[in-house]
Scaffold this motif. Sequence first.
Motif, PDB file in Angstrom:
ATOM      1  N   ASN A  97       0.780  -0.970  -0.141  1.00  0.00           N
ATOM      2  CA  ASN A  97       0.109   0.097  -0.097  1.00  0.00           C
ATOM      3  C   ASN A  97       0.992   1.213   0.032  1.00  0.00           C
ATOM      4  OD1 ASN A  97       0.721   0.877   2.592  1.00  0.00           O
ATOM      5  ND2 ASN A  97      -0.930  -0.664   3.379  1.00  0.00           N
ATOM      6  N   LEU A  98       0.172   2.486  -0.187  1.00  0.00           N
ATOM      7  CA  LEU A  98       0.852   3.548  -0.486  1.00  0.00           C
ATOM      8  C   LEU A  98       1.563   3.899   0.564  1.00  0.00           C
ATOM      9  CD1 LEU A  98       0.797   5.296  -3.071  1.00  0.00           C
ATOM     10  CD2 LEU A  98      -0.609   6.862  -1.944  1.00  0.00           C
ATOM     11  N   SER A  99       1.150   3.858   1.922  1.00  0.00           N
ATOM     12  CA  SER A  99       2.018   4.172   3.275  1.00  0.00           C
ATOM     13  C   SER A  99       3.194   3.445   3.339  1.00  0.00           C
ATOM     14  CB  SER A  99       1.050   4.179   4.332  1.00  0.00           C
ATOM     15  OG  SER A  99       0.875   2.941   4.537  1.00  0.00           O
ATOM     16  N   ASP A 100       3.075   2.152   2.970  1.00  0.00           N
ATOM     17  CA  ASP A 100       4.261   1.402   2.856  1.00  0.00           C
ATOM     18  C   ASP A 100       5.335   2.044   1.987  1.00  0.00           C
ATOM     19  OD1 ASP A 100       3.411  -0.377   4.577  1.00  0.00           O
ATOM     20  OD2 ASP A 100       3.091  -2.227   3.555  1.00  0.00           O
ATOM     21  N   ARG A 155       5.578   4.940   1.046  1.00  0.00           N
ATOM     22  CA  ARG A 155       6.247   6.295   1.537  1.00  0.00           C
ATOM     23  C   ARG A 155       7.077   5.967   2.666  1.00  0.00           C
ATOM     24  NH1 ARG A 155       1.820  10.218   3.631  1.00  0.00           N
ATOM     25  NH2 ARG A 155       3.272  10.986   5.184  1.00  0.00           N
ATOM     26  N   GLY A 156       6.903   5.061   3.643  1.00  0.00           N
ATOM     27  CA  GLY A 156       7.861   4.503   4.804  1.00  0.00           C
ATOM     28  C   GLY A 156       9.165   4.191   4.121  1.00  0.00           C
TER      29      GLY A 156
END
Lengths: 632, 377
Positions: free
Chosen positions: B3-6, B8-9
Amino acid sequence: MEIKTPEQEIQRFRARVVVAGLFVLCGFGLILARYAYLQVVRYDYYSTRAEDNRISLLPVAPNRGLIVDRNGVVLARNYSAYTLEITPSKVQNLEDTIDQLADIIEIQPRDRRRFRKLLDESKNFESLPIRSRLSDEEVARFVARRYRFPGVDIKARLFRQYPLGEVAAHAVGYIGRINQREMVEINDDEELAANYRGTEHIGKTGLEQSYEKELHGTSGFEQVEVDASGRAIRALARTAPVPGNDLQLTLDIGLQRVAEQAFGERRGSLVAIEPSTGGVLAFVSTPRFDPNLFVDGISTENWDALNNSPDHPMINRAMNGAYPPGSTFKPFMALAALETGKRAATTAFHDPGFFVFGNNTFRDDKVGGHGMVDMVKSIVVSCDTYYYTLANEMGIDLISDFMGKLGFGSRTGIDISGESIGVLPSQAWKKRRFKTPAQQKWYAGETISIGIGQGYNAYTPLQLAHATATLANGGVMFKPHIVKYVVDARTGQRRVIEPTPVADLGFKPENLEVIRKGLIGVNLYGTGARAFAGAKYTSGGKTGTAQVFSLRGAKYIEHQVHARLRDHALYIAYAPAEKPTIALAVLVENGGFGATAAAPIARQVMDYYLAGIKPAGAVQDDAAAETEGTGD
Amino acid sequence: MINLSDLRGFALRFLRPLDPFLLAVALAIVAVATLMLESASPERLEAHLFNLAIALAVMWFMAVQPPQRLHSFALPLYVVGLVLLICVAMFGDISKGARRWLNLGFMRIQPSELMKIAMPLMLAWYFQKREGMLKVRDFLVAAVLLALPATLILKQPDLGTTLLVLSSGLFVIFFAGLSWKLIVPVGIIGVAGIVAIVSFESQICAPGVEWPGLHEYQKHRVCTLLDPASDPLGKGFHTIQSTIAVGSGGMLGKGWREGTQTHLDFLPERHTDFILAVISEEFGLAGVIIILILYCLLIGRGLMIALNAATLFGRLLAGAISMIFFTYAFVNMGMVAGMLPVVGVPLPMVSYGGTALVTLCLGIGILMSVQQHRRRK
């Protein structure tokens, strides 16, 4: 060094960083100042330097003007051909390169020798031809292997060609590669130097030399962008060259050929002049040479052949050979007598066949003399005694004054440079010529032989023809000239070389009439009668035979005298006698009698000019001559 | 499924060690480098981008190393470097009249390049070791540590690299606190020496005069700098043509790819040592000012990082590395403008060339690492 706490350490370090930062700013400030100086203050200077680097002006040599005769027959022209050229400074080993070139393009030993010679005369950065006039096939063969030959290139160049070869060679002259002495001269004049930057050839002799300014034209320039190696990248601008002007001559090549052929193998000269203008109709010096040999540097063997020949073909006998005029001097002496009032035409006396002066006896060529002789008869029979006495009576001063006015002993001013002045004997001349007082003194006895055109007398055939033309023109003297028009190559506009009357000598018509009678008599029943028998026009002439070698009173027997010591044969003439349109002088070196060796040549020339008669067996094949090539 | 937050992380974790300011300036400089290479030598663009990728990877790799690791590598790196330099002196390959390369059988290396980094590391390591008990003797030791490789490189001969190695070491010694009483007189003597050389140029440059310790070609370089016209087609050609390129650029330059000096081959080494001449010619003084600003930002940031470093080792290393950039830039820019001899120092991160680019990015990576582990207030 005292121990510091970590805080003090950091404090000190901070100070050092500030110093370092200031150091950086100072350093970069210095750099900035330098760049600002170069790019703002010195911008104009460096900008110009960059342009100078980038832009190169290449000269574009103008086409040389043509030379044509009075009827438009081409005597000098240009043709385009490919040459194989080497720039020695760009070649590591010249010999190897030439050897390798010889594998693909025929290079003769003489090509190599000529190249060596050019190399000796040239500066290193010039490109020099090793072979000229390559065939299309040779061009293709080289181009395919060009990469193997740095510093070697094929160039398309204009070559000078003299399609008629030897015909009128001494008048037309030739061009050759600019040598170092000429280069120095050209470079002395800034304007000239700029105009010759792209030029490799220059007129060396004849009209090619004297009309160099007209023939050369104005150099054009091509502005090209070049890279660091000097290779042109693209053309930026071009100023077209202005081609040189063409010359149209007064020479009649038909007449010239007739005259040249009339000489056959004999050495000599003929100059024919139109008396009313001074225009030179024929200008012959034999033997001749082929001017085409000189255009691209003459080969050593050709040069040696020309230079070592005992016949000296390179000497322009018409204006650089000085000969005693012999009896052709007599009509001028007669006129001098009349004009100075020293002897009347009607005064006659008995010729015993010799004249005694002091201890010397001066002989007439006719043993026993010519009987009663007046002025007309003296010319017709060429009586020596008449002129011995006349010269004696006149004295050297009167003679040299009068002959000087007729142009003897001075340059005629013909439009070819390098004319000789000959020798007009006078007291002043003798003073200049000799060193000791005894030699410098003029002896009255020396005047005697001057009267028959012997002694110190020595004139060029041109001077003789010039004086004859002046005589024919009633004493009005014109400057002899070979160029009639200078033709602008682009507009075709003609600039006439105006006939320049140099002087009106103011001869009395009745005096001229006496001389004319005598000259006509020569060709009708005198010494020129046999040569002019059956002529369709009236002509006046005078034969002459000039001693090359003094026999000291012994009888001259032609076949016993060495060929080179035989007398020179001379002849002067004009025609038609009523209103002359041609005046000429003929000289045949060691030809013997003027009447038999020189006069027949004049007859052929006048027949052709006045009656359109072509001599039998004469070659008049212009077309054949045109394709002969350059004789290279 | 990512997912996107992964994503970004991951990106954050990847980017965190990279100081954003330094990264931005470095990227701006390599952008200029790429732009100029496109003009000066477009056929090398691919190779340049490849070099750039490696250099950035090296930078990232160094940035994630803690300074302690560098610290432990300092001594072995220096010793290996010194040994290699001795090997070069004994059986190195000669190319273009200089013995710089060592043939290892499978590859050729230039140990002097290694010294550019090993030298400041070593000295920073040494001063760290002596922290709190610094004596005059320690500066003498440092001087010897510096002089050994510098002399070996000078003998190769390679004046440019000697200058860089020497200056990197001197900056460490300077930051370590060398007494002003020593710095000021040496500085004065140095300036006086340069003034003397310039004013007595005609005497000392006369043929036959030998300069102690320097090779004939080095004397030649200095002398042609003093009077480029003395050898307009030889060594002076570089200086003359590059000065013309710079001067003819004017305020705003002739335009990108419009430099005549550059594109008609008048400018030598236009994609490497003389890339600044291309910038000057095509973008004028404006281009030069931009380059100067970028270097000021880079060096300024580097010095700030040095100030905030957690250890003496970090401070000295960051300070010296920052100043190396200055040395590179100053010498190169001076050389291009005809102020300094042509010594073969590239314009940092702009001149084409993989080795220098990697070395310099490695330096930036070290700066980032120091910044990552800075002193917390």
